[in-house]
Motif scaffolding. Sequence first.
Motif, PDB file in Angstrom:
ATOM      1  N   ALA A  18     -22.102  -7.937 -32.697  1.00  0.00           N
ATOM      2  CA  ALA A  18     -22.372  -6.624 -33.296  1.00  0.00           C
ATOM      3  C   ALA A  18     -23.679  -6.057 -32.747  1.00  0.00           C
ATOM      4  CB  ALA A  18     -22.424  -6.737 -34.819  1.00  0.00           C
ATOM      5  N   ALA A  19     -24.687  -6.899 -32.599  1.00  0.00           N
ATOM      6  CA  ALA A  19     -25.972  -6.444 -32.052  1.00  0.00           C
ATOM      7  C   ALA A  19     -25.807  -6.012 -30.596  1.00  0.00           C
ATOM      8  CB  ALA A  19     -27.023  -7.557 -32.166  1.00  0.00           C
ATOM      9  N   ILE A  20     -25.082  -6.790 -29.815  1.00  0.00           N
ATOM     10  CA  ILE A  20     -24.849  -6.453 -28.409  1.00  0.00           C
ATOM     11  C   ILE A  20     -24.085  -5.138 -28.299  1.00  0.00           C
ATOM     12  CG2 ILE A  20     -23.552  -7.145 -26.338  1.00  0.00           C
ATOM     13  CD1 ILE A  20     -24.288 -10.082 -27.107  1.00  0.00           C
ATOM     14  N   ALA A  25     -23.409  -0.650 -23.541  1.00  0.00           N
ATOM     15  CA  ALA A  25     -22.085  -0.120 -23.226  1.00  0.00           C
ATOM     16  C   ALA A  25     -21.173  -1.313 -22.992  1.00  0.00           C
ATOM     17  CB  ALA A  25     -22.153   0.753 -21.982  1.00  0.00           C
ATOM     18  N   ALA A  26     -19.973  -1.265 -23.554  1.00  0.00           N
ATOM     19  CA  ALA A  26     -19.019  -2.358 -23.391  1.00  0.00           C
ATOM     20  C   ALA A  26     -17.662  -1.775 -23.017  1.00  0.00           C
ATOM     21  CB  ALA A  26     -18.907  -3.167 -24.675  1.00  0.00           C
ATOM     22  N   ILE A  27     -17.032  -2.394 -22.022  1.00  0.00           N
ATOM     23  CA  ILE A  27     -15.736  -1.944 -21.543  1.00  0.00           C
ATOM     24  C   ILE A  27     -14.860  -3.166 -21.339  1.00  0.00           C
ATOM     25  CG2 ILE A  27     -14.527  -0.602 -19.777  1.00  0.00           C
ATOM     26  CD1 ILE A  27     -17.319   0.225 -18.743  1.00  0.00           C
ATOM     27  N   GLU A  28     -13.573  -3.003 -21.574  1.00  0.00           N
ATOM     28  CA  GLU A  28     -12.605  -4.037 -21.218  1.00  0.00           C
ATOM     29  C   GLU A  28     -11.475  -3.391 -20.446  1.00  0.00           C
ATOM     30  OE1 GLU A  28     -11.146  -6.620 -24.255  1.00  0.00           O
ATOM     31  OE2 GLU A  28     -13.118  -7.512 -24.591  1.00  0.00           O
ATOM     32  N   TRP A  29     -11.047  -4.096 -19.381  1.00  0.00           N
ATOM     33  CA  TRP A  29      -9.890  -3.696 -18.596  1.00  0.00           C
ATOM     34  C   TRP A  29      -8.849  -4.799 -18.698  1.00  0.00           C
ATOM     35  CZ3 TRP A  29     -14.825  -3.580 -16.193  1.00  0.00           C
ATOM     36  CH2 TRP A  29     -15.339  -2.305 -15.923  1.00  0.00           C
ATOM     37  N   ASP A  30      -7.576  -4.442 -18.599  1.00  0.00           N
ATOM     38  CA  ASP A  30      -6.534  -5.468 -18.582  1.00  0.00           C
ATOM     39  C   ASP A  30      -6.527  -6.159 -17.216  1.00  0.00           C
ATOM     40  OD1 ASP A  30      -5.136  -3.787 -16.797  1.00  0.00           O
ATOM     41  OD2 ASP A  30      -3.739  -3.082 -18.333  1.00  0.00           O
ATOM     42  N   ALA A  31      -5.631  -7.100 -17.025  1.00  0.00           N
ATOM     43  CA  ALA A  31      -5.581  -7.883 -15.787  1.00  0.00           C
ATOM     44  C   ALA A  31      -5.316  -7.006 -14.563  1.00  0.00           C
ATOM     45  CB  ALA A  31      -4.523  -8.975 -15.898  1.00  0.00           C
ATOM     46  N   ASP A  32      -4.719  -5.827 -14.776  1.00  0.00           N
ATOM     47  CA  ASP A  32      -4.446  -4.900 -13.674  1.00  0.00           C
ATOM     48  C   ASP A  32      -5.582  -3.902 -13.436  1.00  0.00           C
ATOM     49  OD1 ASP A  32      -1.901  -6.010 -13.149  1.00  0.00           O
ATOM     50  OD2 ASP A  32      -1.036  -4.826 -14.792  1.00  0.00           O
ATOM     51  N   PHE A 111     -20.545  -5.514 -19.838  1.00  0.00           N
ATOM     52  CA  PHE A 111     -21.608  -5.141 -20.758  1.00  0.00           C
ATOM     53  C   PHE A 111     -22.752  -4.600 -19.919  1.00  0.00           C
ATOM     54  CE2 PHE A 111     -19.353  -8.308 -23.246  1.00  0.00           C
ATOM     55  CZ  PHE A 111     -19.294  -7.711 -24.493  1.00  0.00           C
ATOM     56  N   GLY A 112     -23.286  -3.449 -20.303  1.00  0.00           N
ATOM     57  CA  GLY A 112     -24.368  -2.868 -19.519  1.00  0.00           C
ATOM     58  C   GLY A 112     -25.209  -1.883 -20.294  1.00  0.00           C
ATOM     59  N   ASN A 113     -26.260  -1.435 -19.636  1.00  0.00           N
ATOM     60  CA  ASN A 113     -27.194  -0.477 -20.226  1.00  0.00           C
ATOM     61  C   ASN A 113     -27.151   0.839 -19.470  1.00  0.00           C
ATOM     62  OD1 ASN A 113     -28.544  -2.252 -22.185  1.00  0.00           O
ATOM     63  ND2 ASN A 113     -29.200  -3.350 -20.361  1.00  0.00           N
TER      64      ASN A 113
END
Length: 170
Positions: A18-20, A25-32, A111-113
């Motif tokens: 939660a703190a992170i 900025a957080a992003i997730e991409w699928d395997a493709d 994860f980034g700034n």
Amino acid sequence: ANITEVKQKASEYEARMAAILSSNAAIEWDADGHLTESNAVFEEIVARTVCANDQLSMRALIGDERIERLKRDEAVDAELHLVGSEGEAWVSGAVQVIRSVSGAIDRFTFFGNDVTERRRSIEETRRIIGDVLDEVSNLASRLGDISEQTNLLSLNASIEAAHAGQQGAG
């Protein structure tokens, strides 16, 4: 395993995440490499730039070379450059592959700034330094011209003095 200890560790993990997520900025991409999830910090950056969704694929943001490195389980740092109709932004961070229990790629996470202001400050500093260096170069060139003129005047004065000395001796 002690269930209380497991619950405590899970609670600590959730608090850390939660703190992170509240500050990065957080992003997730699928395997493709298709964007599947992003947090409010990243969505605010996208909204600020008015970046098109087709620019948010993993391939568009980090490139094929980094994707191949991720598939080999190498660590990958990335500076995402978002360009939209209302401006551009930079997000600097790390991409990580997440594998299933069988070892297949399940998804990728980043994860980034937001480093947009830092980048703009660096660019402005470079511009100012470039302007100062141009001024110093111009000043050095003018000083060189003045020195050259002074040397010519000195040479002329020496020649005139020599002529005057010869006429006075004769």
